[in-house]
Design an enzyme around this catalytic site. Structure first.
Site, PDB file in Angstrom:
ATOM      1  N   CYS A  29       3.565 -46.389  92.559  1.00 33.06           N
ATOM      2  CA  CYS A  29       2.372 -45.608  92.869  1.00 33.06           C
ATOM      3  C   CYS A  29       2.717 -44.133  93.034  1.00 33.06           C
ATOM      4  O   CYS A  29       3.849 -43.766  93.295  1.00 33.06           O
ATOM      5  CB  CYS A  29       1.725 -46.131  94.141  1.00 33.06           C
ATOM      6  SG  CYS A  29       1.505 -47.924  94.177  1.00 33.06           S
ATOM      7  N   TRP A  72      -0.341 -48.964  91.539  1.00 31.19           N
ATOM      8  CA  TRP A  72       0.239 -50.095  90.809  1.00 31.19           C
ATOM      9  C   TRP A  72      -0.011 -51.330  91.666  1.00 31.19           C
ATOM     10  O   TRP A  72       0.462 -51.427  92.789  1.00 31.19           O
ATOM     11  CB  TRP A  72       1.732 -49.866  90.595  1.00 31.19           C
ATOM     12  CG  TRP A  72       2.458 -51.021  90.003  1.00 31.19           C
ATOM     13  CD1 TRP A  72       1.962 -52.034  89.233  1.00 31.19           C
ATOM     14  CD2 TRP A  72       3.864 -51.279  90.132  1.00 31.19           C
ATOM     15  NE1 TRP A  72       2.961 -52.893  88.873  1.00 31.19           N
ATOM     16  CE2 TRP A  72       4.136 -52.460  89.410  1.00 31.19           C
ATOM     17  CE3 TRP A  72       4.902 -50.628  90.777  1.00 31.19           C
ATOM     18  CZ2 TRP A  72       5.405 -53.002  89.319  1.00 31.19           C
ATOM     19  CZ3 TRP A  72       6.168 -51.173  90.683  1.00 31.19           C
ATOM     20  CH2 TRP A  72       6.413 -52.339  89.957  1.00 31.19           C
ATOM     21  N   ASN A  86       2.199 -45.688  99.337  1.00 24.41           N
ATOM     22  CA  ASN A  86       3.183 -46.274  98.426  1.00 24.41           C
ATOM     23  C   ASN A  86       4.059 -47.222  99.222  1.00 24.41           C
ATOM     24  O   ASN A  86       4.463 -46.900 100.340  1.00 24.41           O
ATOM     25  CB  ASN A  86       4.086 -45.202  97.804  1.00 24.41           C
ATOM     26  CG  ASN A  86       3.367 -44.339  96.794  1.00 24.41           C
ATOM     27  OD1 ASN A  86       2.203 -44.574  96.482  1.00 24.41           O
ATOM     28  ND2 ASN A  86       4.053 -43.325  96.288  1.00 24.41           N
ATOM     29  N   GLY A  87       4.408 -48.354  98.640  1.00 28.96           N
ATOM     30  CA  GLY A  87       5.294 -49.283  99.321  1.00 28.96           C
ATOM     31  C   GLY A  87       4.618 -50.621  99.555  1.00 28.96           C
ATOM     32  O   GLY A  87       3.575 -50.931  98.967  1.00 28.96           O
ATOM     33  N   LYS A 139      17.210 -51.018  76.287  1.00 26.94           N
ATOM     34  CA  LYS A 139      16.250 -50.040  75.800  1.00 26.94           C
ATOM     35  C   LYS A 139      15.216 -50.698  74.896  1.00 26.94           C
ATOM     36  O   LYS A 139      14.018 -50.421  74.992  1.00 26.94           O
ATOM     37  CB  LYS A 139      16.965 -48.919  75.019  1.00 26.94           C
ATOM     38  CG  LYS A 139      17.747 -47.968  75.867  1.00 26.94           C
ATOM     39  CD  LYS A 139      16.880 -46.971  76.616  1.00 26.94           C
ATOM     40  CE  LYS A 139      16.603 -47.335  78.026  1.00 26.94           C
ATOM     41  NZ  LYS A 139      17.653 -47.641  78.931  1.00 26.94           N
ATOM     42  N   HIS A 191      30.607 -68.046  72.311  1.00 26.39           N
ATOM     43  CA  HIS A 191      30.349 -68.883  73.475  1.00 26.39           C
ATOM     44  C   HIS A 191      28.853 -69.001  73.762  1.00 26.39           C
ATOM     45  O   HIS A 191      28.428 -68.888  74.909  1.00 26.39           O
ATOM     46  CB  HIS A 191      31.081 -68.329  74.697  1.00 26.39           C
ATOM     47  CG  HIS A 191      32.565 -68.309  74.555  1.00 26.39           C
ATOM     48  ND1 HIS A 191      33.335 -69.452  74.506  1.00 26.39           N
ATOM     49  CD2 HIS A 191      33.428 -67.268  74.430  1.00 26.39           C
ATOM     50  CE1 HIS A 191      34.606 -69.124  74.367  1.00 26.39           C
ATOM     51  NE2 HIS A 191      34.696 -67.806  74.316  1.00 26.39           N
ATOM     52  N   LYS A 194       9.698 -46.339  87.008  1.00 28.63           N
ATOM     53  CA  LYS A 194      10.735 -45.340  86.780  1.00 28.63           C
ATOM     54  C   LYS A 194      11.752 -45.365  87.904  1.00 28.63           C
ATOM     55  O   LYS A 194      12.946 -45.269  87.689  1.00 28.63           O
ATOM     56  CB  LYS A 194      10.106 -43.946  86.665  1.00 28.63           C
ATOM     57  CG  LYS A 194      11.120 -42.835  86.405  1.00 28.63           C
ATOM     58  CD  LYS A 194      11.844 -43.053  85.092  1.00 28.63           C
ATOM     59  CE  LYS A 194      12.898 -42.010  84.826  1.00 28.63           C
ATOM     60  NZ  LYS A 194      13.750 -42.359  83.687  1.00 28.63           N
TER      61      LYS A 194
END
Length: 763
Positions: A55, A140, A166-167, A557, A576, A676
């Site tokens: 967030c 988020w 946030n959190g 990536k 393997h 991020k």
């Protein structure tokens, strides 16, 4: 080009293969029709999901209209990804705000919209959005599905206080039950809403207590992580922020302050900032600010720092995506990373940030590198570098595992943590674990003034500039560059490198930026290669020695941004297990430099893949043509010494991942489900990640602390205001009230408290 990067393109799919595929016209050439068409089966590409990530918070108090500043700040944070956005404004005078409180001198107005910031911006155009004090947020979803209602800011039932957060509040269920029993009505599914109710409730019960103390008491009741900002309907000249685990930065300017979770939201307005530490609270008026401890201790004299970034660094500069910009600027940022550290004039490498701890590092029993994700892969390269060049034992650990496995640390160990953001929760926990066990901790971070930078004993900044794309590129090469310089400095300090050898090493390191430029000149050729492989459903990456971590990074990536399954392996491990997956549908990227001591074995790996009809992409030096007749796709890189190869071999893999993702029309800068900077600890909240109900099952036989409850008769302290949730019981007197600095407000003679516990845990 002086160092050509020749790419033999595998033929793209055509109608002759029996598959009907929408293709880019640029990929269809006459030569395509003459070449065989491998039977790749294109997967059905689902519509991209909203790309959630950490967030974002922006808050403003000053003389200017806040909305434009808040919206611009949220747009600066869009790279982090989110599912909804909202603003809260304090409006002075005029008519009462819709959904607001007051109707007198000031009122609180909240506007929230699902989706992008532009949706919020449009909604604000159709209503009165004036005000010079406000908070804003990009969310988020963790507790509750993405929706207007679950978006931040959240308010109490009287709309007297608004909060963005946030959190994760880990004990939100217990607190929610306690607040509900006192009449609070929850309108959202989030954990954040309880903060507004808790602050409002404490304010009613402690009317003479200052608002910053009310916020402190509320936040001390929570378990978990938070970075939050509060505004109050009847306080048009007050902004309060609090931090525990989730970063907050205060931008300081003339007559105004901007509180944000990321410097990118501040840099447009000021470069003067104050970094809040864990457990701190900031109180802002238009005239001044004050930093205090949540525990109520006296405020500290805050140091004002200057941001080491510019506005141009967080803009795309004409590139389609931040990720492509950051790939392309690697030569320049690595020159910045080396500047003042790699001296050809004095024939030495100097990392000034390590000067005070060099004796401890060189005399260490071992170095333990802790990191997550891409930084972990850089750490693996560092293990090869430091053990080979400096001959110091190195272990590399996932920080998320290190913190929980009860590691054995000695006082002569050195813990090296690597983090782009400097805020990664698990990596920060490794620093604290090191200190708890008496070891020193060294940080390699990119963000100046970050928590890890402040809490470690010494360290080195990458100086590669802000990295906006979620998939890390230039931070990886910056980390490897710093680890290379560190290994060479340690080797020199220990007398393992002669002056003549150091001269050669320095020349090789200094040449890297130009060699990367040569690789980047071949971007269009690599894009052509990506057209052929964008429909693959799985990739395999193989490398040995220094390039084994590069194989891991190349696979990471690709999966991060294209959503193609990809795995990286040490090449010798192919037999393997992974060899069972190889067929004509499987592209296999093999890093095969001829300078590798195990080159002949890598060639054998290539032949094994080809014998199973796998599609091989080779990355090798420009003077090696052993594979010209063996495989159809070869990417050439300039020649350098073996320990510097990761800085070159990773670049074409970054480009390949980028172009595959872009051609698949994926959200390159904001890949779904990724953050991020992971500043919260996963798996700690009690509710489901979406929807109204919990997906976890209550389990008996475990005690969960929920609150501190005062048992003193007629006590008016904050602890006495907390009601026991259903099923809770008293567990006995713990200590005198005076021992808990969080509960000093309203303390009476003989005041004591007990721990309220409930027989509920979450499986």
């Amino acid at each position: 080009a002086e160092h050509p990067c020749r790419v033999h393109r595998l033929p793209p799919l055509s109608a002759a293969s029996g598959l009907h595929i929408a293709r880019d016209s640029a990929a269809v050439t006459a030569s395509d029709a003459r070449r065989r068409s491998p039977p790749h089966s294109p997967p059905t590409l689902a519509p991209p999901l909203p790309p959630p990530t950490m967030c974002g918070i922006v808050a403003y108090i000053g003389s200017r209209q806040a909305l434009a500043i808040l919206i611009a700040g949220l747009k600066r944070l869009e790279y982090r990804g989110y599912d909804s956005a909202g603003v809260g404004l304090i409006q002075e005078g005029g008519e009462e705000a819709a959904g607001g409180a007051g109707g007198g001198a000031s009122a609180l107005k909240v506007i929230k919209k699902l989706g992008k910031v532009v949706n919020l911006e449009e909604a604000c155009k159709h209503t009165d959005s004036t005000g010079t004090l406000g908070i804003a947020h990009t969310r988020w979803a963790t507790h509750g599905a993405p929706s207007d209602l679950n978006s931040h800011p959240h308010t109490d039932n009287d709309n007297s206080v608004a909060v963005v957060h946030n959190g994760i509040i880990e004990n939100y269920k217990a607190l929610k039950e306690a607040l509900s029993s006192k009449g609070c009505v929850f309108r959202s599914e989030t954990d954040t809403e309880l903060l507004a109710h808790l602050v409002a409730m404490l304010r009613k019960e402690e009317p003479h207590m200052s608002l910053d103390r009310i916020v402190s008491l509320a936040m001390m009741q929570t378990e978990g992580t938070f970075g939050c900002a509060f505004i109050f309907a009847d306080q048009p000249n007050l902004l309060i922020g609090a931090r525990k685990g989730s970063p907050l930065i205060l931008g300081v300017s003339d007559g105004e302050f901007i509180l944000a979770s990321d410097a990118s939201a501040i840099i447009e307005h000021t470069r003067r900032v104050v970094y809040l530490n864990d457990g701190e609270l900031v109180v802002c008026t238009r005239e001044a600010f004050q930093v205090k401890q949540l525990t109520g201790e006296l405020h500290r004299t805050a140091s004002i720092h200057t941001l080491d970034m510019t506005l141009s660094q967080i803009e795309k500069a004409g590139y389609k995506h931040f990720m492509l910009k950051e790939i392309m600027e690697q030569p320049t940022v690595l020159e910045n990373c080396m500047r003042g550290r790699v001296s050809t004039t004095h024939n030495k490498i100097v990392l000034g940030g390590l000067a005070d701890v060099m004796d401890k590092i060189t005399g260490a029993r071992r170095l333990i590198i802790c990191a997550c994700g891409t930084s972990y892969h850089a750490g693996l390269v560092g293990e090869y570098l430091i053990e080979t060049l400096a001959r110091i034992p190195v272990e590399v650990e996932y920080a998320s595992e290190f913190r929980y496995r009860k590691p054995i640390l000695f006082k002569d160990d050195v813990v090296v943590v690597i983090s782009q953001s400097g805020e990664t929760a698990d990596t920060l926990a490794a620093v604290r674990q090191a200190h708890a066990d008496g070891a020193i901790a060294i940080g390699l971070v990119n963000s100046v003034g970050s928590t890890i930078a402040r809490e470690t004993d010494a360290g080195v900044y990458l100086h590669v500039g802000p990295e906006i794309g979620v998939a890390s590129t230039k931070a990886f090469t910056g980390q490897v560059t710093v680890l290379t310089m560190m290994a060479l400095q340690l080797a020199s300090y220990r007398g393992l490198i002669s002056d003549e050898e150091m001269t050669e090493h320095i020349a090789n390191v200094a040449a890297i930026p130009d060699l990367i430029r040569a690789v980047l000149e071949q971007a269009e050729a690599i894009k052509d290669l990506a057209r052929s492989f964008r429909y693959a459903s799985s990739f395999l990456y193989l490398g040995r020695g220094y390039n084994y971590p590069v194989a891991l990074e190349g696979a990471l990536k690709l999966k991060e941004i294209s959503y193609i399954h990809a795995e990286g392996y040490a090449a010798a491990e192919m037999k393997h297990g992974p060899i069972a997956l190889i067929d004509v549908h499987m592209p296999v990227v093999i890093i095969a430099p001829r300078s590798d001591p195990m080159y002949s074995k890598i060639v054998s790996n290539v032949e094994e893949v080809l014998s199973r009809k796998g599609n091989v992409i080779i990355v090798t030096e420009d003077d090696n043509h052993d594979f010209d007749e063996m495989v159809e796709s070869v990417i050439y890189i300039p020649k350098t010494v073996d320990y510097l190869l990761p800085l070159l071999t990773v670049v074409p893999l970054q480009l390949l991942s980028y172009y595959v993702a872009d051609l698949r029309k994926c959200s390159v800068d904001q890949p779904r489900n990724l953050a991020k900077s992971v500043t919260v600890e996963w798996g700690k909240w009690s509710g489901a990640s979406s929807g109204a109900s919990s997906t976890r099952v209550p389990r008996s036989g475990a005690w969960l602390q929920v609150a501190a409850v005062c048992s003193a008769a007629a006590c008016t302290c904050a602890a006495a205001a907390i009601a026991l949730p259903a099923g809770a019981e008293m567990a006995g007197v713990v200590s005198a009230h005076e021992r808990d600095p969080a509960l000093v407000g309203g303390m009476t003679s003989g005041c004591v408290y007990k721990q309220a516990t409930t027989n509920v845990d979450w499986a």
